[in-house]
Design a protein around this motif. Structure first.
Motif, short mmCIF file in Angstrom:
data_model
loop_
_atom_site.label_atom_id
_atom_site.label_comp_id
_atom_site.label_asym_id
_atom_site.label_seq_id
_atom_site.Cartn_x
_atom_site.Cartn_y
_atom_site.Cartn_z
N GLY A 339 0.84 -1.13 0.00
CA GLY A 339 -0.08 0.00 0.11
C GLY A 339 0.99 1.25 -0.11
N ILE A 340 1.80 1.17 0.70
CA ILE A 340 2.88 2.35 0.78
C ILE A 340 3.67 2.28 -0.22
N ILE A 341 4.31 1.25 -0.54
CA ILE A 341 5.49 1.45 -1.66
C ILE A 341 4.81 1.65 -3.08
N GLN A 342 3.68 0.79 -3.51
CA GLN A 342 3.10 0.63 -4.73
C GLN A 342 1.97 1.88 -5.13
N PHE A 348 -0.50 5.71 8.02
CA PHE A 348 -1.81 5.77 8.92
C PHE A 348 -2.87 5.36 7.74
N GLU A 349 -2.94 5.84 6.52
CA GLU A 349 -3.81 5.56 5.78
C GLU A 349 -3.97 4.10 5.44
N VAL A 350 -2.82 3.45 5.33
CA VAL A 350 -2.88 2.01 5.12
C VAL A 350 -3.24 1.46 6.27
N LEU A 351 -2.95 1.83 7.57
CA LEU A 351 -3.45 1.24 8.90
C LEU A 351 -4.99 1.42 8.81
N ASN A 352 -5.52 2.42 8.68
CA ASN A 352 -7.12 2.57 8.49
C ASN A 352 -7.52 1.78 7.68
N ALA A 353 -6.74 1.61 6.38
CA ALA A 353 -7.46 0.75 5.32
C ALA A 353 -7.56 -0.88 5.34
N VAL A 354 -6.71 -1.34 6.38
CA VAL A 354 -6.60 -2.80 6.82
C VAL A 354 -7.31 -3.13 8.18
N THR A 355 -7.97 -1.92 8.68
CA THR A 355 -8.56 -2.29 10.17
C THR A 355 -10.13 -1.75 9.71
N ARG A 356 -10.33 -0.43 10.08
CA ARG A 356 -11.65 -0.20 10.28
C ARG A 356 -12.64 -0.28 8.70
N ASN A 357 -11.77 0.18 7.67
CA ASN A 357 -12.35 0.12 6.42
C ASN A 357 -12.70 -1.23 5.83
N GLY A 358 -11.70 -2.04 6.21
CA GLY A 358 -11.99 -3.44 5.87
C GLY A 358 -13.02 -4.16 6.64
#
Ligand code: NIG
Ligand code: FE
Length: 410
Positions: A339-342, A348-358
């Protein structure tokens, strides 16, 4: 009996009130407490705070040794129930065949369907269970699992029963999707619509009869199912109480996003091909755009335009797509790194994306995805790392020290 976590270096996504998702600019912020504690009672999060905690005498106390405590991953898109493996196609790809070319030769999804058809329900369970334990060790607490390697009523039911058994036998929270429309089986090649009718008239009622699926999914893409076929399948699924979730725009601008939004899909997933029209449709919806960067990595496809989506004010979820053909990994730490590299997302955007948005993408936003009193105590304790960003930065090595699901140390 209470479990008290003390000496937490940083407690992430700790919120008194649950939010159903975060979008746009909000995606880069996370509520963090430092030098914190958290109490778990009856498998649920009871309370948390900063500073010293004074446990009751019969509390169990766990010293987090200054590690980070964060919600366990919510992986909203997987196909982790499957038979055998497909490393042969992995080699074919290296030699130059595309995903679609392999599928046209009867490889791909049809290859997995053949393997699954020769595997008993018990054996399928035995093959899938280690993958369930593997993702638990890797920090996943809630997961969506699809059928779609059966492609006939008997084998689709077999897959869904195995998914149900995994939900009964493990600490994972599992949501099931019926994906009968994953590929057109070889014996229906001359009349794909006949297969669509079988999905609608026989499979969906049979799945509903046993109450085996929360969601109805369709692979709406070039060479698989058309928008018109998707439309009919989603409508039939909805009539039987299944909420739409779509595979869309992995191979082309398929119209899958628009048909998903039309039926208020919980999520539309893949999204390598997203233009203005798709962004506009998503903006007016409550559908979670879900990106699967592992599939782009493994197949050498382009990556979904995550930045464009977030800058347009949309939410984004990230999921593993764990499956034998396009992403044979359920490792969400790696998904965060991709999510970060590509995708050029921030930590924190990826953290939200794999927790509450998931969690939202699975309809679990009220019980999972954040550290909120009353929610299920599914959380990760990391090694004592310098800060959250170190976790996706150190790609390929795990920073997870312990995983707690339903309040139990795994
Ligand atoms: O999400 N795109 C469709 N389905 C799966 C791949 C399935 C397979 O190749 O076995 C996916 O990538
Ligand atoms: Fe998928």
């Amino acid at each position: 009996m209470r479990l008290v976590l003390k000496n937490i270096g940083s407690l992430l996504i700790a919120e008194q009130e649950p939010t159903s998702w975060v979008s746009g600019k909000e995606m880069s912020s996370v509520n963090a407490l430092s030098d914190a504690w958290l109490v778990i009672e009856n498998g649920k999060i009871a309370c948390f705070g900063e500073g010293e905690v004074i446990p009751f005498t019969d509390d169990e106390v766990l010293d987090c040794e200054a590690g980070i405590v964060m919600p366990a991953f919510c992986d909203s898109h997987t196909h982790l129930v499957y038979a055998g493996s497909r490393e042969q196609e992995y080699e074919d790809k290296i030699r130059g065949l595309s995903y679609e070319e392999i599928a046209l030769r009867g490889g791909g999804i049809l290859n997995s369907a053949k393997l699954l058809s020769n595997t008993s329900e018990n054996e399928l369970y035995e093959q899938s269970l280690p993958r369930a334990y593997e993702i638990i060790r890797s920090g996943t607490g809630a997961v969506e699992i699809k059928s779609g390697y059966g492609l006939n009523t008997r084998d689709e039911l077999k897959m869904l029963r195995v998914i149900r058994r995994l939900a009964e036998e493990t600490e994972l929270t599992i949501r099931a999707s019926f994906l009968g429309a994953h590929a057109v089986p070889a014996n229906f090649k001359s009349d794909p619509d006949k297969y669509v009718r079988l999905v609608i008239e026989e499979m969906i009622p049979a799945v509903a009869e046993e109450n085996l699926a929360d969601f109805i999914d369709v692979f709406c893409d070039r060479g698989f199912f058309t928008v018109e076929q998707t439309d009919r399948i989603l409508e039939a699924g909805l009539k039987h109480g299944m909420v739409p979730k779509i595979h869309a725009n992995e191979l082309d601008y398929s119209g899958g996003v628009q048909v998903g939004v039309k039926y208020q899909a919980r999520s539309v997933d893949h999204l390598e091909f997203v233009g203005e029209e798709e962004l506009i449709a998503l903006k007016k919806s409550e559908t979670m755009p879900t990106i699967l960067p592992g599939a782009s990595l493994f197949l050498g496809l382009s990556y979904a335009p995550a930045r464009k989506m977030i800058e347009a004010g949309l939410p984004v979820a990230l999921a593993s797509d764990y499956n034998p053909g396009s992403s044979p990994s359920g490792n969400m730490e790696l998904v965060m790194s991709l999510g970060i590299i590509q995708l050029k997302m921030l930590p924190f955007e990826v953290l939200n994306a794999v927790t509450r948005n998931g969690a939202y993408a699975m309809g679990l936003e009220e019980t999972h995805g954040s550290l909120t009193p009353g929610k299920v105590a599914n959380l990760i304790i990391t090694e004592p790392i310098s800060g959250f960003a170190f976790m996706p930065y150190a790609y390929g090595s795990s920073q997870i020290n312990k995983v707690i699901l339903n309040g139990k140390i795994q």
